[in-house]
Design a protein around this motif. Sequence first.
Motif, PDB file in Angstrom:
ATOM      1  N   ILE A 124      -6.059  -3.142  -7.488  1.00  0.00           N
ATOM      2  CA  ILE A 124      -7.023  -3.832  -6.642  1.00  0.00           C
ATOM      3  C   ILE A 124      -6.545  -3.576  -5.222  1.00  0.00           C
ATOM      4  O   ILE A 124      -5.488  -4.056  -4.814  1.00  0.00           O
ATOM      5  CB  ILE A 124      -7.073  -5.340  -6.955  1.00  0.00           C
ATOM      6  CG1 ILE A 124      -7.626  -5.519  -8.361  1.00  0.00           C
ATOM      7  CG2 ILE A 124      -7.925  -6.061  -5.923  1.00  0.00           C
ATOM      8  CD1 ILE A 124      -7.646  -6.938  -8.814  1.00  0.00           C
ATOM      9  N   ILE A 125      -7.280  -2.773  -4.507  1.00  0.00           N
ATOM     10  CA  ILE A 125      -6.810  -2.346  -3.192  1.00  0.00           C
ATOM     11  C   ILE A 125      -7.327  -3.314  -2.143  1.00  0.00           C
ATOM     12  O   ILE A 125      -8.506  -3.673  -2.129  1.00  0.00           O
ATOM     13  CB  ILE A 125      -7.293  -0.914  -2.895  1.00  0.00           C
ATOM     14  CG1 ILE A 125      -6.658   0.030  -3.922  1.00  0.00           C
ATOM     15  CG2 ILE A 125      -6.935  -0.493  -1.478  1.00  0.00           C
ATOM     16  CD1 ILE A 125      -7.379   1.324  -4.101  1.00  0.00           C
ATOM     17  N   ARG A 126      -6.411  -3.728  -1.270  1.00  0.00           N
ATOM     18  CA  ARG A 126      -6.815  -4.639  -0.196  1.00  0.00           C
ATOM     19  C   ARG A 126      -7.751  -3.893   0.742  1.00  0.00           C
ATOM     20  O   ARG A 126      -7.414  -2.814   1.229  1.00  0.00           O
ATOM     21  CB  ARG A 126      -5.577  -5.120   0.562  1.00  0.00           C
ATOM     22  CG  ARG A 126      -5.869  -6.210   1.558  1.00  0.00           C
ATOM     23  CD  ARG A 126      -4.582  -6.742   2.180  1.00  0.00           C
ATOM     24  NE  ARG A 126      -4.871  -7.906   2.989  1.00  0.00           N
ATOM     25  CZ  ARG A 126      -5.212  -7.852   4.277  1.00  0.00           C
ATOM     26  NH1 ARG A 126      -5.295  -6.699   4.892  1.00  0.00           N
ATOM     27  NH2 ARG A 126      -5.463  -8.970   4.940  1.00  0.00           N
ATOM     28  N   PRO A 127      -8.935  -4.450   1.019  1.00  0.00           N
ATOM     29  CA  PRO A 127      -9.891  -3.754   1.882  1.00  0.00           C
ATOM     30  C   PRO A 127      -9.275  -3.448   3.244  1.00  0.00           C
ATOM     31  O   PRO A 127      -8.564  -4.281   3.814  1.00  0.00           O
ATOM     32  CB  PRO A 127     -11.042  -4.744   2.015  1.00  0.00           C
ATOM     33  CG  PRO A 127     -10.917  -5.647   0.843  1.00  0.00           C
ATOM     34  CD  PRO A 127      -9.458  -5.747   0.540  1.00  0.00           C
ATOM     35  N   LYS A 128      -9.548  -2.260   3.743  1.00  0.00           N
ATOM     36  CA  LYS A 128      -8.960  -1.859   5.029  1.00  0.00           C
ATOM     37  C   LYS A 128      -9.650  -2.582   6.191  1.00  0.00           C
ATOM     38  O   LYS A 128      -9.061  -2.776   7.243  1.00  0.00           O
ATOM     39  CB  LYS A 128      -9.113  -0.342   5.223  1.00  0.00           C
ATOM     40  CG  LYS A 128      -8.192   0.467   4.316  1.00  0.00           C
ATOM     41  CD  LYS A 128      -6.851   0.747   5.009  1.00  0.00           C
ATOM     42  CE  LYS A 128      -5.908   1.542   4.129  1.00  0.00           C
ATOM     43  NZ  LYS A 128      -5.225   0.724   3.107  1.00  0.00           N
ATOM     44  N   GLN A 129     -10.926  -2.939   5.993  1.00  0.00           N
ATOM     45  CA  GLN A 129     -11.657  -3.600   7.079  1.00  0.00           C
ATOM     46  C   GLN A 129     -12.298  -4.892   6.575  1.00  0.00           C
ATOM     47  O   GLN A 129     -13.516  -4.974   6.414  1.00  0.00           O
ATOM     48  CB  GLN A 129     -12.720  -2.652   7.631  1.00  0.00           C
ATOM     49  CG  GLN A 129     -12.076  -1.485   8.359  1.00  0.00           C
ATOM     50  CD  GLN A 129     -12.983  -0.285   8.463  1.00  0.00           C
ATOM     51  OE1 GLN A 129     -13.797  -0.016   7.595  1.00  0.00           O
ATOM     52  NE2 GLN A 129     -12.827   0.446   9.544  1.00  0.00           N
ATOM     53  N   PRO A 130     -11.455  -5.874   6.331  1.00  0.00           N
ATOM     54  CA  PRO A 130     -11.971  -7.111   5.720  1.00  0.00           C
ATOM     55  C   PRO A 130     -13.073  -7.757   6.545  1.00  0.00           C
ATOM     56  O   PRO A 130     -13.995  -8.342   5.984  1.00  0.00           O
ATOM     57  CB  PRO A 130     -10.752  -8.029   5.657  1.00  0.00           C
ATOM     58  CG  PRO A 130      -9.582  -7.203   5.969  1.00  0.00           C
ATOM     59  CD  PRO A 130     -10.031  -5.949   6.619  1.00  0.00           C
ATOM     60  N   TYR A 184     -12.890  -9.211  -3.953  1.00  0.00           N
ATOM     61  CA  TYR A 184     -11.497  -8.770  -3.827  1.00  0.00           C
ATOM     62  C   TYR A 184     -10.531  -9.930  -4.075  1.00  0.00           C
ATOM     63  O   TYR A 184      -9.523  -9.802  -4.752  1.00  0.00           O
ATOM     64  CB  TYR A 184     -11.257  -8.187  -2.434  1.00  0.00           C
ATOM     65  CG  TYR A 184      -9.797  -8.196  -2.040  1.00  0.00           C
ATOM     66  CD1 TYR A 184      -8.899  -7.292  -2.630  1.00  0.00           C
ATOM     67  CD2 TYR A 184      -9.297  -9.117  -1.123  1.00  0.00           C
ATOM     68  CE1 TYR A 184      -7.551  -7.311  -2.304  1.00  0.00           C
ATOM     69  CE2 TYR A 184      -7.957  -9.142  -0.788  1.00  0.00           C
ATOM     70  CZ  TYR A 184      -7.082  -8.233  -1.383  1.00  0.00           C
ATOM     71  OH  TYR A 184      -5.746  -8.270  -1.074  1.00  0.00           O
ATOM     72  N   LEU A 185     -10.890 -11.083  -3.504  1.00  0.00           N
ATOM     73  CA  LEU A 185      -9.958 -12.206  -3.471  1.00  0.00           C
ATOM     74  C   LEU A 185      -9.789 -12.886  -4.834  1.00  0.00           C
ATOM     75  O   LEU A 185      -8.682 -13.198  -5.251  1.00  0.00           O
ATOM     76  CB  LEU A 185     -10.480 -13.226  -2.451  1.00  0.00           C
ATOM     77  CG  LEU A 185      -9.540 -14.311  -1.962  1.00  0.00           C
ATOM     78  CD1 LEU A 185      -8.284 -13.699  -1.368  1.00  0.00           C
ATOM     79  CD2 LEU A 185     -10.266 -15.166  -0.921  1.00  0.00           C
ATOM     80  N   MET A 239       4.281   2.481  -8.087  1.00  0.00           N
ATOM     81  CA  MET A 239       3.182   2.131  -7.186  1.00  0.00           C
ATOM     82  C   MET A 239       2.685   3.399  -6.497  1.00  0.00           C
ATOM     83  O   MET A 239       3.487   4.249  -6.103  1.00  0.00           O
ATOM     84  CB  MET A 239       3.676   1.158  -6.114  1.00  0.00           C
ATOM     85  CG  MET A 239       3.730  -0.269  -6.580  1.00  0.00           C
ATOM     86  SD  MET A 239       2.082  -0.870  -6.882  1.00  0.00           S
ATOM     87  CE  MET A 239       2.434  -2.235  -7.973  1.00  0.00           C
TER      88      MET A 239
END
Lengths: 1001, 91
Positions: free
Chosen positions: B25-31, B42-43, B84
């Motif tokens: 689950i990739i953290r969005p680059k532009q939340p 995502y959360l 990773m």
Amino acid sequence: MSKNLRTSNNKFIDQTSRISFKFDGKTLYGFKGDTLASALLANNIHLVGRSFKYHRPRGIMACGSEEPNAIVQVGNDASLTEPNTRVTEIELYEGLEASSQNCWPSVNFDVGAINNFFSPLIPAAFYYKTFMWPANFWKMYEYFIRKSAGLGKSPTKPDKDIYDHRYLHCDVLVIGGGISGIIAAKTAAKNNLNTLLIDDKNNLGGTTLFQQNECFKINNSYSNEWLKKEIETLKSLKNLTIKTRTSLAAYHSYNYLLARENLTEHLDINEKKNKIRQRLWKIRAKKVIIATGAMERPLIFNNNDRPGIMLSSSIKKYIDFYGVKCGQKISLFTNNDSAYETAISLNNSGVSVNSIVDIRDKTNSLIVKQSEKLGIKVHWKSSVVNTNGYKKINSIEIMQLSDDGNAVVGKKIKEECDCLGISGGWTPRVHLFTQSGGKLKFRDEDNVFLPNKSELDQISIGSCNGDFELDEIIKNAADSINKFLKVNNNDYENLEIISSKEIDKKNIWLLPSDKPFGKTKSFLDFQNDSTANDVKLALREGFKSIEHVKRYTTTGMATDQGKLSNMHALGIIAETAGVKMGELGTTTFRPPYTPLTFGAIVGRNVGEFFDITRKTPLHDWHVENKAEFENVGQWKRAWYYPIENENMHEAVQRESKAARDSAGILDASTLGKIDIQGSDASEFLNRVYTNAWSKLEIGKCRYGLMLNEDGMVYDDGVTTRLSENHYLMTTTTGGAANVLSKLEDYLQTEWPELDVYLTSVTDHYGTVSICGPNSKKILSKIIPDLDLSDEEFPHMSFKNALIDNINCRVMRISFTGEHSYEINIQSSFAKSVWEKCFEAGKEFNITPYGTETMHLLRAEKGFIIAGQDTDGTMTPVDLQMDWIISKKKYDFIGKRSLYRSDTIREDRKQLVGLLTDDPKEILEEGAQIVAETNKQPIEMLGHVTSSYFSPNLNKSIALAVVKNGKKLKGQKLFVPMKNKTINVTITDTVFLDKENKRLNA
Amino acid sequence: MFLINCPYCGERDQSEFSAGGEAHIIRPKQPTELSDDQWAEYLFMRKNIKGVQFERWNHAHGCRKWFNMVRDTSNDKIHAVYKMGEKPPIK
């Protein structure tokens, strides 16, 4: 001792060493090698307990861990007594004291037995059904139910015994030292595999060890003689460890197993002291061979629970192994061949067998023929319809079975006996297999669940795998072991084996009686007193799932986990509901296989070893200065320092006042410290804290708030820029480990491109914090060279300094709102620095203060404690700390969540100050806050998070979270307590020195 | 109790590790450019599969490295472990 109950020559009991023991206060004798069960039976004692519900007299039924009835209280020492121990598993030792349970005043005369007469009024789920109304009477019912329920008494004092844990790794673990286990262990060890063989008994050999019968021979020897030689060879093998008295408790995934070894249970009472009582082995095995054998099933018929009614194979073990006659006139009742083996053994030992009642039509196997040759009478196609005798069986009633087996016909024959052996066939012990995640299959032919599929590197062999006959056991075990271990052992090929073969099989789960079904009492679960009627009633009431019936009737839920009762319960349910047993499935077998002591589970982790205790480098000073301590996580922190007879309140008031009036000194060593280095350290801090860090000058400190990705406050602390790429972060005491983990997580998984290195240095530095208007003077005495002027060393900055030539870091930061310094120094020098500060501060009455005063001082200033004023549901906005959220930063952990529809709600709970109308009234932390007092139910607006009496303001102050609190400033609210309602007013969170003048005082 | 093959240290007992939820689950680059629903995806949203699942694990009482694991939740069989940033060796 009734001498005529013990046979004269016996191989397994040492009749030269007599052991005295006490049962129910009476001194009795047995021999070395006896179990408490065999010794009691040798003394003609069958009645050892009362049943749980009806208080019916109950006797010894089995000879192993499956025993449901004969559970006793061992010992009467308040710290060592143990309830619910099975007499069949207690090895007799000198000084043993045991007593019956669940009876009053005595096992022979039990007042509770009156329940037996009322039993028609106490059906399944009687308690559930009866004590429901009226609802508020439950408290009263509960008191009486708890008083009358329960088996045995718990010890009331801490356990004095020593327990131990150890790890063990092996190539092959063999569980069970019976004939198939011995074959397995021998094959493995001979092929250079590091092998562990365990058995719960004190000897190897299982039941074959005492099987001396013409019908079971190997290479012309009796099976027991052949096995004895096998055991001798086995014991000489290298690569093999044998652990007896060791019971496999749990079988987990990845062949991880727990086994409990009894080390002192069999020793004389005086020899037990100061030795490890039990050891829990944590075993990791590459391969596991389960050879746990099978246990005999009872038969379910009217009044099948009287003392003297025992499993037929157990009667055989008592006579052949212990040399104990369970009776003088024994009858047997069976549906299979194994009772004939018992009959022959009894006959050979001179015990007269009245007759065998066999439900089968007639059969002609080898063993049946042999028993007929001895003149043992058989009632074919017959059933025992009733038994008589209250405290001990004295007769049975026999009738012919109808062709379909559903009824009894013809004339009733009464046969006198003093013991009845029953055999309902065999149940493979598949418990460990299913514990390990294995799936079972059902074999219709003899109604057994057998191991089917397993994901682990394991096999089941012998009778736990459904092989019940000697030749099959040896052949199949040897074959599958060879295949499993990929070896080619031919020791067991070409053996000449004679084994009686069972020809006819017949099973009736619930045997008919001449009495109507409702008038019979056929027990399924002997310990929990549930009968076939109870199970049928549950089905009539609509229960379908086996798991539900089990819980409703409590069948199989006693301390024996239904080892003997489960199969019949399943059979009766399947039959009544008209489904196949294979489809019905079985209930789950859960670890431990037999009960474990708490001692074995906790091992050495008791007392001071229960948890790690962390002490600061200044701990000794606190002890010497009579501090009271509080636990903060694993840390021992100085709480307050009472002088003379001061109580906590008085000490804290004095400490708080001194810190603001002149000078205070605090041990802040427990604060989490993380050393952060790398060319991207500033960028990293930008991403993890809500505020901006890029422009923080070298030598300056900044307070930071860390959020979770959901926007909720996670931790806070001051971080100092030591050099261009070097920061020292502090965290809360309790949050240190979690913060480090979180930071590492982001660095390794989300931002691997950042050049940042984290090191926990919490334990490396001691932290001495001095505060108060005189703190500057004190510090200048210790470090005279350091310019402490506000221009050179302002609030929120740091200096390297030397104290006695030792490098230390001095931060001018404040958690109290006072002019304050924190000195960080290598832990080993912390105490000397503390003492130096203390010495230098004496002229200013420097006062050591603990965590309680620290909390009070910060509350006066409205500083939050993450974890006390926040609970994982508070955003920085909720805390009225909007100022710390950078508007310029594009992103940081939790930023996006700060404007989710839920986090921007205006009526969230927000941090506010509270003042009581009566300034002397101190609120209770956790107390609820409401807007009205005369309405019920009333909405809870929030609760008090911090509350103190402030000596500096001379009034009570509190912090609280209140719904929509920001807008409620000045509002009157109420805190309802048990006996009164406290009036409060919402205020600002800062109570003292709103202008922060004291910081530079 | 699993036996986990840490990609950095080798086989170790499960008690040395801590589980860290679903992997990849990739953290969005532009939340900031995401809607509430997209951010919530995502959360909060995590799979809970009976069968083969991709998980994050941390060798917390060892090398402290995070890595990924492919585990069948129905029988706890670990099919693979990988570092990773590496692609899952199986689908």
